[in-house]
Design a protein around this motif. Structure first.
Motif, short mmCIF file in Angstrom:
data_model
loop_
_atom_site.label_atom_id
_atom_site.label_comp_id
_atom_site.label_asym_id
_atom_site.label_seq_id
_atom_site.Cartn_x
_atom_site.Cartn_y
_atom_site.Cartn_z
N THR A 212 0.83 -1.21 0.00
CA THR A 212 0.00 0.00 0.00
C THR A 212 0.87 1.26 0.00
OG1 THR A 212 -0.17 -0.01 2.41
CG2 THR A 212 -1.96 -1.08 1.20
N LEU A 213 2.13 1.13 0.41
CA LEU A 213 3.04 2.29 0.40
C LEU A 213 3.52 2.61 -1.02
CD1 LEU A 213 5.30 1.23 3.39
CD2 LEU A 213 3.84 3.25 3.37
N ASP A 215 5.27 0.47 -4.88
CA ASP A 215 6.15 -0.61 -5.33
C ASP A 215 7.58 -0.43 -4.85
OD1 ASP A 215 4.02 -1.69 -6.55
OD2 ASP A 215 4.81 -1.61 -8.60
N LYS A 216 8.10 0.79 -4.98
CA LYS A 216 9.50 1.04 -4.58
C LYS A 216 9.66 0.80 -3.09
CE LYS A 216 10.78 4.60 -7.92
NZ LYS A 216 9.56 5.33 -8.30
N GLU A 217 8.71 1.36 -2.33
CA GLU A 217 8.78 1.22 -0.88
C GLU A 217 8.77 -0.25 -0.48
OE1 GLU A 217 7.04 3.38 -2.50
OE2 GLU A 217 7.25 5.35 -1.59
N TYR A 219 9.69 -2.77 -2.31
CA TYR A 219 10.98 -3.36 -2.70
C TYR A 219 12.03 -3.09 -1.63
CZ TYR A 219 15.35 -4.25 -5.05
OH TYR A 219 16.60 -4.73 -5.34
#
Lengths: 327, 256
Positions: A212-213, A215-217, A219
């Protein structure tokens, strides 16, 4: 599960609702009579062969569609996503209707059965929506693509209605409106795959929170997004596909129920998933009870009831979100 | 505890974003990464933290090639705050910061205690139970910073913290508080990398500066050595006189 121990209200409500719905219907059955052996043969037959499987199926499917809604909202990072809204349910209904109307049981596809076809339809739409989202890079485009696929699938179901015989038409209409009328023990045993999928989805709660944050977060928190997406999409397609194959489309429950849990408890998926399962089970169980009592001995399809209740709530959610969604 | 990029090239499609970049974000230091929009700062962070893969060159974390690190182990050592964070679900502030503990297997009581510690460092203890969605932009940014810090708070001496434009939404008081805290982490051995746009603040609070332009490193070293009128002209295409203020702080005076 710790949340359930702390807050057993939903569990107790589900047990009471189950007891009530086992008694309510065209024929009133007293549980006490059944337990003490005072019920007549007709009541016993209705209870064991019709009512109990119907109540169990509505609990399982209600829990399933609500959990599917909760995890799709998490995966799409959008509180307005829902398997019914983004075409997963319609895709399942389209393939199920296609299986019947095109007589696919006589072909190599026969092995799939109605449930398997519905699963493939749900999976295909989920994959298409995710793939479009991956290429365009925005959640909004995924949602809009889902809405487009939903319309196409509904049109496809309409086309099959047009092509079908009178007998098939009843079944195709059933997919579109949803009903627990045909519930039996075979259906219940097939539906047991839904609780299994829910348990597997509960194990993804922490990962879904992270997604929910962004995709990068996610990862940077050590999560393999691609694999997670695959797992969630397959499990959701299993739930929606089997649910649709057995009961048709139960609209708006998957959208509304997770919101109610988030509003009243928490957005943490370790609460939202079990909470949605319980509340979804209660609402669908009660809605089915109302549907089969309100114009008894005839029945109101559950999809009509849930859409009538869920539609206005959906509009309320859109108003509440205001400009936040960017769509 | 050092992050090293060696002769890295990185392209997206036909567009070359980083060209032969070698840079170091050492432990015990706050390193500011400066440059104009599109200079390659964010790409450098993504590469250094393993989110993007360089087409050539290598990245070393604690002298070990980044490719040899599992994603889970990397997440315990390197915490990153990307440029924009959006969260549309009403998680409580505590729940958001707890997400930083996802890579760790520690029990819930330990995680909650660590999160409480981080929230108090950033003066957010009173916000713990408030819905994230009800916060202002600056408050949300402080919560996201807390989440990233909580990821490595239990082992700061072996940690790497990379923040992409962390202070943009913060008021000046919270900007200064942020710099003091990350300097405190660096004093404990953390390697801190900050993508910044405020050159004067960067010169005041960073031990080292990496100045980038058009995907290349224009200069790296102590702020006074890197930030000159010439390098500012080259990196940002603006004329500025670089002077030293009364306390030795670097000041930029731009031409009319």
């Amino acid at each position: 599960m710790r949340w359930l121990m702390k807050s057993p209200v939903l569990l107790i409500t589900l047990m009471l609702s189950t007891a009530l719905m086992l008694c309510v219907g065209a024929t009133e059955i007293l549980l006490l009579d059944l337990l003490t052996g005072h019920a007549d043969v007709v009541s016993q037959t209705i209870f064991w062969e019709i009512r109990l499987p119907r109540v169990l199926l509505s609990i399982i499917v209600g829990a399933g569609v609500s959990v599917a809604g909760a995890v799709i909202q998490g995966l799409f990072r959008n509180p307005l996503a829902d398997p019914a809204l983004i075409g997963v349910s319609s895709g399942a209904a389209l393939f199920a209707a296609g299986y019947m109307v095109l007589d696919l049981h006589t072909t190599a596809f026969g092995l799939l059965g109605v449930s398997g076809s519905a699963f493939v339809g749900g999976l295909l739409i989920s994959w298409l929506v995710l793939e479009i989202g991956k290429r365009s890079g925005t959640v909004s485009s995924m949602l809009l693509a889902g809405i487009a696929f939903n319309s196409i699938a509904i049109a496809g179901v309409g086309l099959f209605s047009y092509l079908s015989s009178d007998l098939e038409l009843r079944s195709v209409t059933f997919w579109a409106l949803g009903s627990f009328n045909g519930a039996d023990w075979t259906g219940v045993s097939i539906a047991l795959i839904i609780p299994a999928a829910i348990v597997l989805l509960m194990r993804e709660s922490r990962n879904l929170n992270a997604v929910t944050l962004g995709d990068k977060e996610a990862y940077y928190l050590g999560i393999d997004i691609t694999r997670l997406r695959q797992r969630i999409v397959v499990l959701t397609a299993v739930i929606v596909g089997v649910g649709v194959a057995l009961t048709g489309i139960v609209a708006f429950v998957g959208l509304v129920v997770p919101h109610l849990i988030r509003l009243t408890s928490s957005s943490n998926h370790s609460v939202v998933i079990p909470g949605s399962a319980l509340l979804g089970a209660i609402l669908v169980l009660l809605a089915d009870g109302v549907g089969r009592s309100i114009i008894s001995p005839a029945e109101l399809p559950i999809g009509i009831l849930t859409a009538l209740l869920g539609g206005p709530f959906f509009v309320y959610l859109i108003m509440r979100q205001k400009g936040k969604l960017g769509i | 505890m050092t992050l090293k990029l060696r002769q890295c090239c990185f392209s997206v499609g036909s567009q070359r974003l980083l060209e032969d970049v070698s840079a170091t974000i050492p432990s015990g230091c706050v390193t500011g990464i400066l440059g104009a929009n599109g200079a390659g700062k964010t790409s450098l962070v993504h590469l250094a933290a393993g989110y993007e893969k360089a087409q050539s060159g290598s990245i070393l974390l604690d002298a070990i090639d980044l490719k040899s690190w599992s994603r889970g182990e990397l997440a315990k050592k390197v915490a990153v705050l990307p440029q924009t964070a959006t969260l549309d679900f009403p998680f409580s502030v505590e729940e958001v910061v707890l997400m930083g503990r996802i890579p760790h297997q520690s029990d819930e009581a330990t995680n909650r205690a660590l999160v409480a510690k981080v929230l108090s460092l950033f003066s957010l203890t009173d916000f713990a139970q408030r819905p994230y969605t009800s916060l202002s932009g600056g408050e949300k940014q402080r919560v996201q910073i807390c989440r990233v810090v909580s990821q490595v708070i239990d082992d700061l001496s072996h940690a790497h913290l990379l923040f992409d434009e962390p202070i943009a939404p913060l008021d000046i008081a919270h900007q200064v508080a942020f710099f003091r805290l990350v300097r405190g982490f660096a004093a404990q051995g953390t390697a801190v990398g900050l993508v910044l746009h405020d050159i004067e603040l960067a010169c005041q609070f960073c031990d080292e500066i990496i100045l980038m332009s058009a995907g290349k490193i224009l200069g790296a070293g102590k702020p006074a050595a890197v930030i000159t009128s010439d390098s500012i002209q080259q990196a940002f295409d603006v004329s500025a006189t670089v002077t030293k203020g009364p306390a030795g702080a670097i000041q930029l005076i731009f031409a009319d």
